[in-house]
Scaffold this motif. Structure first.
Motif, mmCIF file in Angstrom:
data_model
loop_
_atom_site.group_PDB
_atom_site.id
_atom_site.type_symbol
_atom_site.label_atom_id
_atom_site.label_comp_id
_atom_site.label_asym_id
_atom_site.label_seq_id
_atom_site.Cartn_x
_atom_site.Cartn_y
_atom_site.Cartn_z
ATOM 1 N N TYR A 79 9.499 71.718 26.934
ATOM 2 C CA TYR A 79 8.147 71.348 27.340
ATOM 3 C C TYR A 79 8.098 69.861 27.651
ATOM 4 C CZ TYR A 79 7.733 69.932 22.413
ATOM 5 O OH TYR A 79 7.941 69.355 21.175
ATOM 6 N N VAL A 80 6.978 69.437 28.224
ATOM 7 C CA VAL A 80 6.731 68.030 28.518
ATOM 8 C C VAL A 80 5.750 67.513 27.476
ATOM 9 C CG1 VAL A 80 5.832 66.367 30.188
ATOM 10 C CG2 VAL A 80 7.140 68.342 30.971
ATOM 11 N N LYS A 81 6.138 66.465 26.803
ATOM 12 C CA LYS A 81 5.302 65.881 25.753
ATOM 13 C C LYS A 81 4.553 64.686 26.341
ATOM 14 C CE LYS A 81 5.788 63.873 21.159
ATOM 15 N NZ LYS A 81 6.771 63.497 20.133
ATOM 16 N N GLN A 82 3.246 64.677 26.128
ATOM 17 C CA GLN A 82 2.409 63.574 26.599
ATOM 18 C C GLN A 82 1.841 62.848 25.394
ATOM 19 O OE1 GLN A 82 -0.847 64.762 29.092
ATOM 20 N NE2 GLN A 82 -1.863 62.803 28.901
ATOM 21 N N ARG A 83 1.911 61.532 25.428
ATOM 22 C CA ARG A 83 1.302 60.732 24.364
ATOM 23 C C ARG A 83 0.686 59.494 24.994
ATOM 24 N NH1 ARG A 83 7.210 59.484 22.267
ATOM 25 N NH2 ARG A 83 7.738 58.125 23.962
ATOM 26 N N SER A 84 -0.255 58.937 24.278
ATOM 27 C CA SER A 84 -0.943 57.751 24.767
ATOM 28 C C SER A 84 -0.658 56.601 23.806
ATOM 29 C CB SER A 84 -2.436 58.020 24.856
ATOM 30 O OG SER A 84 -3.093 56.879 25.349
ATOM 31 N N ILE A 85 -0.078 55.541 24.325
ATOM 32 C CA ILE A 85 0.236 54.364 23.535
ATOM 33 C C ILE A 85 -0.452 53.168 24.181
ATOM 34 C CG2 ILE A 85 2.059 52.835 22.706
ATOM 35 C CD1 ILE A 85 3.906 55.245 22.652
ATOM 36 N N LEU A 86 -1.352 52.567 23.432
ATOM 37 C CA LEU A 86 -2.130 51.419 23.907
ATOM 38 C C LEU A 86 -2.844 51.726 25.221
ATOM 39 C CD1 LEU A 86 0.370 48.522 23.085
ATOM 40 C CD2 LEU A 86 -1.624 49.223 21.769
ATOM 41 N N GLY A 87 -3.360 52.939 25.333
ATOM 42 C CA GLY A 87 -4.128 53.320 26.510
ATOM 43 C C GLY A 87 -3.306 53.759 27.708
ATOM 44 N N ARG A 88 -1.974 53.718 27.597
ATOM 45 C CA ARG A 88 -1.120 54.145 28.705
ATOM 46 C C ARG A 88 -0.515 55.499 28.372
ATOM 47 N NH1 ARG A 88 2.880 49.903 31.025
ATOM 48 N NH2 ARG A 88 2.567 51.218 32.833
ATOM 49 N N LYS A 89 -0.538 56.391 29.326
ATOM 50 C CA LYS A 89 0.049 57.710 29.117
ATOM 51 C C LYS A 89 1.555 57.630 29.327
ATOM 52 C CE LYS A 89 -3.974 60.366 30.445
ATOM 53 N NZ LYS A 89 -4.545 61.335 31.369
ATOM 54 N N GLN A 90 2.290 58.195 28.366
ATOM 55 C CA GLN A 90 3.735 58.258 28.476
ATOM 56 C C GLN A 90 4.161 59.709 28.353
ATOM 57 O OE1 GLN A 90 5.418 55.630 25.558
ATOM 58 N NE2 GLN A 90 5.066 53.841 26.814
ATOM 59 N N PHE A 91 5.156 60.084 29.129
ATOM 60 C CA PHE A 91 5.641 61.451 29.154
ATOM 61 C C PHE A 91 7.118 61.479 28.808
ATOM 62 C CE2 PHE A 91 2.101 61.191 32.085
ATOM 63 C CZ PHE A 91 1.345 62.312 31.749
ATOM 64 N N SER A 92 7.542 62.574 28.179
ATOM 65 C CA SER A 92 8.954 62.787 27.928
ATOM 66 C C SER A 92 9.241 64.282 27.970
ATOM 67 C CB SER A 92 9.390 62.188 26.593
ATOM 68 O OG SER A 92 8.695 62.781 25.530
ATOM 69 N N LEU A 93 10.426 64.613 28.439
ATOM 70 C CA LEU A 93 10.868 65.993 28.484
ATOM 71 C C LEU A 93 11.575 66.308 27.172
ATOM 72 C CD1 LEU A 93 12.477 66.062 32.044
ATOM 73 C CD2 LEU A 93 10.241 66.918 31.401
ATOM 74 N N VAL A 94 11.155 67.334 26.482
ATOM 75 C CA VAL A 94 11.828 67.769 25.267
ATOM 76 C C VAL A 94 12.804 68.863 25.687
ATOM 77 C CG1 VAL A 94 11.535 68.795 22.995
ATOM 78 C CG2 VAL A 94 9.847 67.178 23.858
ATOM 79 N N LEU A 95 14.083 68.654 25.368
ATOM 80 C CA LEU A 95 15.134 69.546 25.843
ATOM 81 C C LEU A 95 15.539 70.557 24.774
ATOM 82 C CD1 LEU A 95 17.299 66.805 27.583
ATOM 83 C CD2 LEU A 95 15.496 68.204 28.574
ATOM 84 N N GLN A 96 16.249 71.587 25.190
ATOM 85 C CA GLN A 96 16.681 72.651 24.288
ATOM 86 C C GLN A 96 17.666 72.150 23.228
ATOM 87 O OE1 GLN A 96 15.560 75.713 24.148
ATOM 88 N NE2 GLN A 96 14.398 75.779 26.041
ATOM 89 N N ASN A 97 18.454 71.121 23.535
ATOM 90 C CA ASN A 97 19.459 70.627 22.593
ATOM 91 C C ASN A 97 18.870 69.673 21.544
ATOM 92 O OD1 ASN A 97 19.026 68.356 24.124
ATOM 93 N ND2 ASN A 97 21.120 68.186 24.886
ATOM 94 N N GLY A 98 17.562 69.517 21.523
ATOM 95 C CA GLY A 98 16.909 68.670 20.527
ATOM 96 C C GLY A 98 16.678 67.240 20.971
ATOM 97 N N LYS A 99 17.232 66.864 22.098
ATOM 98 C CA LYS A 99 17.034 65.519 22.617
ATOM 99 C C LYS A 99 15.762 65.461 23.449
ATOM 100 C CE LYS A 99 21.840 64.083 22.825
ATOM 101 N NZ LYS A 99 22.855 63.404 23.659
ATOM 102 N N SER A 100 15.323 64.247 23.722
ATOM 103 C CA SER A 100 14.187 64.071 24.620
ATOM 104 C C SER A 100 14.574 63.075 25.705
ATOM 105 C CB SER A 100 12.952 63.588 23.861
ATOM 106 O OG SER A 100 13.170 62.307 23.344
ATOM 107 N N ARG A 101 14.036 63.295 26.886
ATOM 108 C CA ARG A 101 14.308 62.422 28.036
ATOM 109 C C ARG A 101 13.001 61.769 28.430
ATOM 110 N NH1 ARG A 101 14.757 59.338 31.961
ATOM 111 N NH2 ARG A 101 16.380 59.559 33.548
ATOM 112 N N ASP A 102 12.927 60.454 28.245
ATOM 113 C CA ASP A 102 11.723 59.718 28.609
ATOM 114 C C ASP A 102 11.579 59.669 30.124
ATOM 115 O OD1 ASP A 102 11.070 59.207 25.971
ATOM 116 O OD2 ASP A 102 12.155 57.309 25.928
#
Length: 134
Positions: free
Chosen positions: A86-109
């Protein structure tokens, strides 16, 4: 937008310089850990004081972040579609940041977007490909 979908290969290509940034970060963290080890080398003779506690803290912090960026983050440019949870969305200091959560447990910003239109394109691409956004 810096993200493209290749229909023939069923891959997502992310065009950014994150591999270079993470490599530089790993070098700095490695040097910090080495400095901590060298500063703690004579501790058994002199005992543990405030400065030694500081260097222990710096060494542990550097090793934790080095582990995190080595084993928990991905720098892949081409990511097969079947490896994305899935794609994880979070907001840090008002800016939206996205990262791909992969099957192997890693995430790709995913690099920060400067325009809202790019964010909308990413959301549309995820919806088109059937990738869940959290």
């Amino acid at each position: 937008m810096q993200i493209e979908y290749n229909k023939a290969d069923q891959t997502i290509e992310i065009k950014d310089d994150i591999k270079t940034h993470y490599f530089a970060l790993k070098i700095v963290l490695g040097l910090n850990a080495l400095t901590g080890i060298l500063n703690l080398a004579g501790t058994y003779k002199s005992g543990v004081g405030f400065i030694e506690l500081f260097w222990i803290f710096m060494l542990v912090t550097a090793l934790v972040f080095l582990y995190y960026f080595t084993f928990r983050k991905s720098v892949a440019v081409l990511i097969p579609l079947h490896q994305i949870k899935y794609v994880k969305q979070r907001s840090i200091l008002g800016r939206k940041q996205f990262s791909l959560v992969l099957q192997n447990g890693k995430s790709r910003d995913i690099p920060s977007f400067k325009k809202q239109a790019d964010v909308n394109q990413l959301k549309a691409l995820c919806q088109e490909l059937g990738i869940l956004m959290k």
